[in-house]
Design an enzyme around this catalytic site. Structure first.
Site, PDB file in Angstrom:
ATOM      1  N   LYS A  50       0.846  -1.195   0.000  1.00  0.00           N
ATOM      2  CA  LYS A  50       0.000   0.000   0.000  1.00  0.00           C
ATOM      3  C   LYS A  50       0.883   1.249   0.000  1.00  0.00           C
ATOM      4  O   LYS A  50       1.900   1.286   0.710  1.00  0.00           O
ATOM      5  CB  LYS A  50      -0.902  -0.023   1.242  1.00  0.00           C
ATOM      6  N   SER A  63      -9.629   1.747   2.728  1.00  0.00           N
ATOM      7  CA  SER A  63      -8.782   2.454   1.795  1.00  0.00           C
ATOM      8  C   SER A  63      -7.720   1.591   1.116  1.00  0.00           C
ATOM      9  O   SER A  63      -7.078   2.045   0.170  1.00  0.00           O
ATOM     10  CB  SER A  63      -8.084   3.601   2.521  1.00  0.00           C
ATOM     11  N   SER A  92      -9.757  -0.475   7.020  1.00  0.00           N
ATOM     12  CA  SER A  92      -9.240  -0.279   5.659  1.00  0.00           C
ATOM     13  C   SER A  92      -8.624  -1.501   5.005  1.00  0.00           C
ATOM     14  O   SER A  92      -8.440  -1.497   3.785  1.00  0.00           O
ATOM     15  CB  SER A  92      -8.211   0.839   5.648  1.00  0.00           C
TER      16      SER A  92
HETATM   17  N1  GLN Z   1     -12.843   4.291   6.381  1.00  0.00           N
HETATM   18  C1  GLN Z   1     -12.223   4.601   7.629  1.00  0.00           C
HETATM   19  C2  GLN Z   1     -11.789   6.047   7.629  1.00  0.00           C
HETATM   20  O1  GLN Z   1     -11.925   6.680   6.647  1.00  0.00           O
HETATM   21  C3  GLN Z   1     -11.084   3.687   7.887  1.00  0.00           C
HETATM   22  C4  GLN Z   1      -9.873   4.025   7.119  1.00  0.00           C
HETATM   23  C5  GLN Z   1      -8.696   3.170   7.456  1.00  0.00           C
HETATM   24  O2  GLN Z   1      -8.837   2.124   8.106  1.00  0.00           O
HETATM   25  N2  GLN Z   1      -7.527   3.650   7.080  1.00  0.00           N
HETATM   26  O3  GLN Z   1     -11.298   6.545   8.590  1.00  0.00           O
END
Ligand code: GLN
Length: 481
Positions: A79, A154, A178
């Site tokens: 990532k 994400s 994410s």
């Molecule tokens: N969707 C969640 C957020 O926007 C989790 C994102 C993540 O785990 N990096 O904070």
């Protein structure tokens, strides 16, 4: 749908000389070439010659009887919020474009030390803030199972690369789901480790008290292998736990007659009826195999989502203050100081990131701090205590996602709809406990996942249960196309 072998099986076959790591590398590069124009899973790719060269070196060493690592010849995608010195690290943001880190994240070092081959850096919502991988400065990633839909986020690029065969394993990050949400949306797997088990050194921080770098793969055993390689104490991360010598891979098989599963009502209700029915049918299946399945209620969980977002935004506001355009990316400074910084941030950050910084600053500001940030940390403490109480007795079964993978654009108009996608995943981050996501079925060609939570450092139990579920569903090592 096609089926492929796990990374752990590949390594075994490479070592035994029944599979050729160079041919395998070509296969992965071929999948990337075929799918990337439609999927956009990667922000940057390693030069194909270098990937092949690395595979040739593994092959040569095996043939000459030299020792090779536990991930010899395994291709890995990383990532793009995890630092690498050999490829740029953008975190999906213009702010960091182009940024080349002077060092590798600890996890990257550890994977490469075991002869894994990094094929590229994967797409993400800017600074990992999002649930669909649409909020990247480098364009959205599409779901290989249905190109009109999102892969979750994400870590959507990582999940998509696994789902089309563009890497054997991947590294994601999980602040509030994410890595697990994209796993559920792409029929792949992910394990968010106990907080502190995996070093965050070299992870670009978003909500640092919540997040862990998380292995992503197409099978549960591959997650275990990755975790064993990358986990354990790291002096470079002050929150890292003093544990070492992980052997999650060899976790003993589960005695299903002794298994107790708790369905926490607040983590099971409210999903699409199609997802609910898949969830209950796998639990019935476990029950018929001899497991005890009980329902419990933890009402405070209804406060998890607002508590998570308050804490995550507050930490983001603090963590992202370092981006002033002077050091990252190193542009130097000219003109009037305040104007230069304002201009850099205006151009560098996307809308969602700016919004979160502003809300985080608000939640931390004098007069509002008690009402928002402090209140959220108190809710968090109670949630943690409750989850620890439940996981002392059983493994928690929970939904991974409330809805099937949405179409591109569908969730972007209303931020609350976007945030609601994390309703089941943020709990493990607030509590700091490990959580596994894996596929349990499909509906009209769209993957459906489930989530299991255990007590701190009980990754081995999750791996044993996940492996059993794979045997029951036959869903491991599946790829689209
Ligand atoms: N969707 C969640 C957020 O926007 C989790 C994102 C993540 O785990 N990096 O904070």
């Amino acid at each position: 749908m096609r089926r492929v072998r796990g990374a752990w099986e590949l390594v075994r076959d490479f070592r035994e000389g029944v599979e050729d790591p160079v041919e395998h590398a070509y296969k992965v590069l071929g999948a990337i070439r075929a799918w990337e124009p439609r999927v956009n899973a990667f922000i940057s790719l390693e030069a194909p010659e270098l990937v092949v060269e690395a595979a040739e070196s593994v092959k040569r060493r095996i043939e000459s009887g030299e020792r090779v690592g536990r991930l010899a010849g395994v291709t890995v995608s990383v990532k793009d919020n995890i630092c690498t010195s050999f490829l740029p690290t953008t975190a999906g943001s213009r702010m960091l474009d182009p940024y080349i880190s002077p060092f590798n994240a600890t996890v990257v070092e550890r994977l490469m030390a075991e002869d894994a081959i990094v094929v590229g850096k994967t797409n993400l919502d800017e600074f990992a803030m999002g649930s669909t991988t649409e909020l990247s400065a480098f364009g959205p990633t599409r779901n290989p199972w249905d190109l009109s839909r999102v892969p979750g986020g994400s870590s959507g690029g990582s999940a998509a690369s696994l789902a089309y065969g563009g890497s054997d394993v991947s590294l994601g990050s999980d602040t509030g789901g994410s890595a697990r949400l994209p796993a559920a949306y792409t029929a792949t797997t992910s394990l968010k480790p106990t907080y502190g088990l995996v070093s965050r050194y070299g992870l670009i921080p978003y909500g640092n008290s919540l997040e862990q770098i998380s292995p992503m793969a197409r099978s549960v055993r591959d997650l275990a292998l990755l975790l064993d390689v990358m986990g354990g104490w790291d002096p470079m991360d002050s929150t890292s736990l003093k544990v070492g010598g992980l052997d999650t891979f060899n976790s003993p098989p589960l005695d299903v007659g002794k298994l107790k599963v708790c369905v926490v009502r607040e983590m099971a209700e409210g999903a699409d009826p199609i997802i609910e029915s898949a969830f209950w049918s796998i639990l019935e299946r476990l029950g018929s195999e001899g497991a005890e399945v009980v329902e419990v209620s933890v009402p405070i969980i209804s406060k998890a989502l607002p508590a998570y977002y308050t804490i995550a935004f507050s930490e983001a506001a603090s963590n992202l203050a370092r981006y002033d355009g002077v050091l990252y990316p190193a542009k130097g400074f000219s003109g009037v100081w305040e104007e230069f910084i304002a201009e850099s941030r205006m151009r560098g950050f996307g809308r969602e990131v700016k919004k979160r910084i502003l809300m985080g600053v608000y939640a931390l500001s004098e007069g509002y701090r008690d009402e928002y940030y402090i209140a959220a940390t108190k809710v968090r403490r109670v949630i943690r205590d409750e989850i620890l109480r439940v996981t002392r007795k059983c493994i928690i079964a929970a939904q991974a996602a409330p809805i099937l993978p949405p179409r591109l654009g569908e969730r972007l108009d209303d931020p609350l709809k976007l945030y609601a996608m994390d309703v089941y995943t943020v709990i493990a981050n607030l509590a700091g406990v490990p959580a596994l996501a894996q596929p349990i079925g499909f509906h009209s060609g769209l993957p459906i996942g489930i989530q299991w939570l255990a007590g701190p450092l009980e990754e081995g139990r999750l791996v044993s249960l996940g492996t059993l579920i794979e045997e029951l569903t036959g869903l491991s090592g599946v790829i689209a196309g």
